[in-house]
Design a protein around this motif. Structure first.
Motif, PDB file in Angstrom:
ATOM      1  N   LYS A  27      26.875  16.478   0.291  1.00 55.98           N
ATOM      2  CA  LYS A  27      27.926  17.416  -0.105  1.00 55.98           C
ATOM      3  C   LYS A  27      28.598  17.958   1.147  1.00 55.98           C
ATOM      4  N   GLU A  28      29.793  18.503   0.951  1.00 56.14           N
ATOM      5  CA  GLU A  28      30.505  19.073   2.089  1.00 56.14           C
ATOM      6  C   GLU A  28      29.629  20.118   2.761  1.00 56.14           C
ATOM      7  N   ARG A  29      29.497  20.020   4.068  1.00 58.77           N
ATOM      8  CA  ARG A  29      28.569  20.846   4.805  1.00 58.77           C
ATOM      9  C   ARG A  29      29.237  21.395   6.062  1.00 58.77           C
ATOM     10  N   VAL A  30      28.573  22.337   6.694  1.00 56.22           N
ATOM     11  CA  VAL A  30      29.049  22.834   7.980  1.00 56.22           C
ATOM     12  C   VAL A  30      29.109  21.662   8.947  1.00 56.22           C
ATOM     13  N   TRP A  31      30.195  21.574   9.723  1.00 57.72           N
ATOM     14  CA  TRP A  31      30.302  20.509  10.716  1.00 57.72           C
ATOM     15  C   TRP A  31      29.438  20.839  11.927  1.00 57.72           C
ATOM     16  N   GLY A  32      28.386  20.058  12.075  1.00 61.29           N
ATOM     17  CA  GLY A  32      27.537  20.084  13.255  1.00 61.29           C
ATOM     18  C   GLY A  32      26.966  18.691  13.402  1.00 61.29           C
ATOM     19  N   TRP A  33      27.119  18.099  14.564  1.00 57.73           N
ATOM     20  CA  TRP A  33      26.742  16.700  14.695  1.00 57.73           C
ATOM     21  C   TRP A  33      25.237  16.473  14.813  1.00 57.73           C
ATOM     22  N   ASP A  34      24.431  17.479  14.544  1.00 52.71           N
ATOM     23  CA  ASP A  34      22.993  17.244  14.508  1.00 52.71           C
ATOM     24  C   ASP A  34      22.608  16.303  13.371  1.00 52.71           C
ATOM     25  N   TYR A  35      23.480  16.179  12.340  1.00 51.46           N
ATOM     26  CA  TYR A  35      23.164  15.240  11.256  1.00 51.46           C
ATOM     27  C   TYR A  35      23.231  13.793  11.728  1.00 51.46           C
TER      28      TYR A  35
END
Length: 626
Positions: free
Chosen positions: A430-438
Motif C-alpha cells: 500500500k502507499e507508504r512513507v517514502w524511505g528507501w529502507d524498503y
C-alpha cells in the motif's frame, strides 16, 4: 535541425543567453573545498557589490493573527485578503523609519534605493559594505570538478551587525554571503535501484494509467482524484501559478511535455522574470531539470492557468529577492519552490526571519506558497554534503510555518529488479512513507550496507524545526484538550543536531504538512534538454520537488472552483485533521500509516513522516477553506 538544437536556440532567443555562462553549480557532496583568497577589498577594491536590507515590520504579531483569521472559515475576516499596499500601510515601516535607515547607510558612502516597502538595496565597494555592517569579506574560489565549472563567491568572516542607530529597524542583511547554498529536491533512481538491465517495473496498481517510473500528471490526476474537477470545467482558468527557481531552463521542453500528455495549453501562458540578473544559461549541474519539472508538473495539473517563472541565481540574496518580487507583485495566486537547504545554514543574518515576514505577507494577500520538504529523509543535511553521522534535521523554507511543506510517499505495486543476474521482486502492498529502507533486500543481495548501496537516507523530508516553534494550527484536539502534534522531545541533556542543540522538551514546527508520490521508483517521466545529452524523455524521476509544484497546480484548480484565493492552506488543512480524527477512511485526507523516512514512522493522523497524509482533491474542494 534536430530537436535539441531547436530547443537551444529557442532558449537563447527568450533569455538572450547565446554564449552566456552556465548557471552556478548547486552544492553536492562532490563540490570541491573552497580556496580562501583573502580579503575581498584588497582583491577587488574598485568593484561594487550589493546587499538586500530587510526592514522590520510593524506589529508582526498582529500580522500573524490576521493571517490566522483570514484562513479560518468561521471567522468574520475569512478570505478578506489585503493588497500589498494595504498590507504595507498596516504593517510596513513608517516613512520616517525608512528615511532614517536610508540616510544612515548613505552615511557610509553606500547608494541606497527602496526596492519594496519592506526592503532596501544597498550598493558600494566591499570596503564600504564592510564598514557599514561591521564585517570582513573574504573571496573564495571553488575549483572545477567533473562537469561543474569553477566559480567564486564572497562571504563574511563574522556575522554582520546593523549600524547602531538603525539596528532596531532592520530585521536582516542578505547578500553578504554569495555562496550557493540551496539544492534542488529532484531525485533520479540509480540504475541498480530501478529498472536494472532494462526490466520494466510493473505497477500492479489499477489506479494508474502508466507503469511505475513513467507516470505523468494524468496519473496524479487519476490517483489523487483530480479528474472530476476537470470534468466540471475546472482547469485553473483565470488563475496564475508562480514558480521560484534557481536555474534556467528550456521553455519548449514544458510545451513538448504538455503536448505529449495530451493537454491543450495557451502558447503565451508563460512569463519569465529574471531576478538579480538571472541564473545564467541552462545546465545540468545548476539544476535546470528542477526548473523544467516544476513548470511541467504545475502547469500540467492546471492547464488553464497562466504561469510566472521567477529565475534567480543560487544566492541567498537572489532567493530572498525572488520571494519579495513574487509577493509584492501579487500576481501569482499560488507559488511553489523546490529548492532548499538545511534550516540552520544561515542564522546570523536574519535571513529566515525576514523571509518568514514575506511569507506572512503573502498569506495575508491570499497567496498560497508550497515548498518541497527534501529528499534526505529525517537527516536533511547529511547525504547532500557527504556526512553520515549527523542528527535529525529538516529543510528550509519548508520548515517555515507560513508555507505548506510537501512530503513524499511511495506508491503501491511490484518493483522488479535484476541483481547479480537474478530477478528480485519487491511488493509494496500500500502507499507508504517514502524511505528507501524498503530497498534493503536489493542491497543485501549486492552485499552492501545502506550507505554504500546508496539508499540511506533517501526519502521524504520530515521532522521538527529547531528554528520555528510549533504553530497554533499544528495541534490535534482530544477530549482532554489540545495537545501538540508529536515532535522531538529531547533528553534533559539535549540532543545535538548538526551543531545546534535542542532544549529539553523542545516543540518545533513539524514538517511536512501533506504528501504525495515522490519515490523515483514509483515516479515520473519528464521532458528535458540536457546541455550534455540534448533533448530526451527520461523516466524514474522523483523527489519532493514533484510534490510541491503538483500542489501548486492543484491549488490553482481549487482557487478557480472557489472563485477566491485560499492563502495559507495549513489552517483549514489541520482543521480537517482534527475533525477527521478517529473517523473511518473516505474523507478528503487519507493518513499514511506504513513506512518511515529512516527515523519517523507513518501513523494514523499526523506524523512527521508524511504529514497529515495524501489528498482526495475533489473531496477537498467541497470542504470549508478550500
Amino acid at each position: 535541425m534536430n530537436r535539441s538544437l531547436r530547443n537551444y536556440f529557442a532558449a537563447a532567443m527568450i533569455f538572450g543567453v547565446t554564449g552566456a555562462q552556465a548557471g552556478i553549480p548547486y552544492p553536492t557532496a562532490a563540490t570541491p573545498k573552497a580556496i580562501d583568497r583573502g580579503l575581498m577589498k584588497s582583491l577587488a577594491s574598485s568593484s561594487e557589490i550589493s546587499v538586500t536590507v530587510a526592514l522590520r515590520p510593524r506589529d508582526p504579531n498582529g500580522a500573524e493573527e490576521l493571517l490566522s483569521a483570514l484562513t479560518t472559515p468561521d471567522d468574520p475576516q475569512f478570505h478578506k485578503f489585503l493588497t500589498p499596499q494595504q498590507f504595507a500601510a498596516k504593517f510596513g515601516p513608517s516613512a520616517a523609519d525608512v528615511a532614517k535607515v536610508i540616510a544612515t547607510l548613505k552615511g557610509y558612502g553606500l547608494r541606497v534605493e527602496q526596492a519594496t516597502p519592506f526592503t532596501l538595496r544597498a550598493t558600494g565597494t566591499p570596503a564600504k559594505i564592510e564598514s557599514a555592517f561591521h564585517v570582513s569579506l573574504h573571496q573564495f574560489d571553488v575549483p572545477a570538478q567533473g562537469g561543474a565549472a569553477a566559480y567564486s563567491y564572497h562571504a563574511p568572516a563574522t556575522p554582520p551587525t546593523a549600524p547602531d542607530a538603525v539596528a532596531g529597524l532592520i530585521s536582516g542583511i542578505v547578500g553578504l554571503d554569495t555562496k550557493p547554498h540551496f539544492r534542488p529536491h529532484v531525485q533520479k533512481a540509480p540504475a541498480e535501484l530501478s529498472a536494472v538491465e532494462g526490466q520494466q517495473q510493473q505497477s500492479g496498481n489499477p489506479s494508474l494509467i502508466n507503469p511505475l517510473g513513467s507516470l505523468t500528471v494524468a496519473d496524479f490526476a487519476q490517483y489523487y482524484d483530480v479528474k472530476p474537477l476537470y470534468a466540471a470545467g475546472v482547469a485553473g482558468n483565470g488563475r496564475t501559478l508562480g514558480i521560484i527557481t534557481l536555474a534556467n531552463f528550456t521553455p519548449s521542453d514544458a510545451f513538448h511535455y504538455w503536448t505529449r500528455v495530451g493537454l491543450a495549453v495557451a502558447s503565451n501562458r508563460m512569463t519569465l522574470v529574471n531576478i538579480d540578473g538571472g541564473p545564467g544559461a541552462p545546465s545540468d549541474v545548476s539544476g535546470s531539470d528542477e526548473t523544467t519539472l516544476d513548470v511541467e508538473q504545475s502547469g500540467g495539473l492546471a492547464p488553464g492557468a497562466r504561469m510566472i517563472v521567477y529565475l534567480a541565481p543560487n544566492t541567498n540574496q537572489a532567493f530572498f529577492d525572488a520571494f519579495a518580487k513574487a509577493v509584492n507583485d501579487n500576481t501569482a495566486d499560488t507559488v511553489s519552490v523546490s529548492w532548499g537547504a538545511w534550516e540552520g545554514f544561515d542564522q546570523s543574518t536574519g535571513f529566515t526571519n525576514s523571509l518568514h515576514s514575506l511569507l506572512v505577507q503573502a498569506a495575508v494577500q491570499g497567496q498560497s506558497f508550497f515548498a518541497a520538504a527534501g529528499d534526505d529523509g529525517a537527516y536533511d543535511v547529511d547525504r547532500a554534503i557527504g556526512v553520515q553521522a549527523g542528527g535529525v534535521t529538516v529543510d528550509y523554507p519548508a520548515s517555515d510555518p507560513a508555507i505548506t511543506a510537501a512530503g513524499g510517499t511511495t506508491l503501491a505495486g511490484k518493483q522488479a529488479f535484476t541483481v547479480n543476474g537474478r530477478p528480485l521482486v519487491i511488493n509494496v502492498a500500500k502507499e507508504r512513507v517514502w524511505g528507501w529502507d524498503y530497498l534493503d533486500p536489493v542491497c543485501k543481495k549486492r552485499k552492501l550496507d545502506p550507505i554504500d548501496c546508496g539508499i540511506f537516507s533517501v526519502g521524504g523530508g520530515g521532522g521538527v524545526s529547531i528554528v520555528f516553534g510549533i504553530p497554533d494550527y499544528q495541534t490535534v484536539t482530544k477530549r482532554k484538550g489540545a495537545v501538540p502534534i508529536p515532535g522531538i522531545k529531547t533528553s534533559a541533556k539535549g540532543e545535538t543536531v548538526q551543531g545546534a542543540r535542542l532544549p529539553a522538551g523542545f516543540q518545533g514546527r513539524n514538517v511536512p504538512d501533506i504528501s504525495a508520490n515522490a519515490d523515483p521508483n514509483t515516479g515520473y517521466s519528464m521532458d528535458y534538454t540536457s546541455n550534455i545529452h540534448g533533448f530526451r524523455t527520461t523516466t524514474f524521476n522523483g523527489g519532493t520537488s514533484f510534490v510541491a509544484p503538483q500542489f501548486n497546480g492543484v491549488t490553482a484548480l481549487l482557487c478557480q472552483k472557489a472563485n477566491s484565493r485560499l492563502g495559507l492552506i495549513n489552517n483549514p488543512l489541520y482543521s480537517l485533521v482534527r475533525a477527521n480524527a478517529g473517523k473511518k477512511a473516505g474523507g478528503p485526507i487519507r493518513s499514511i500509516a506504513t513506512g518511515d523516512n529512516w527515523f519517523y514512522k507513518g501513523a494514523q493522523g499526523y506524523s512527521p513522516a508524511a504529514g497529515a497524509g495524501v489528498l482526495d482533491v475533489t473531496k477537498l474542494a467541497t470542504e470549508p477553506g478550500f
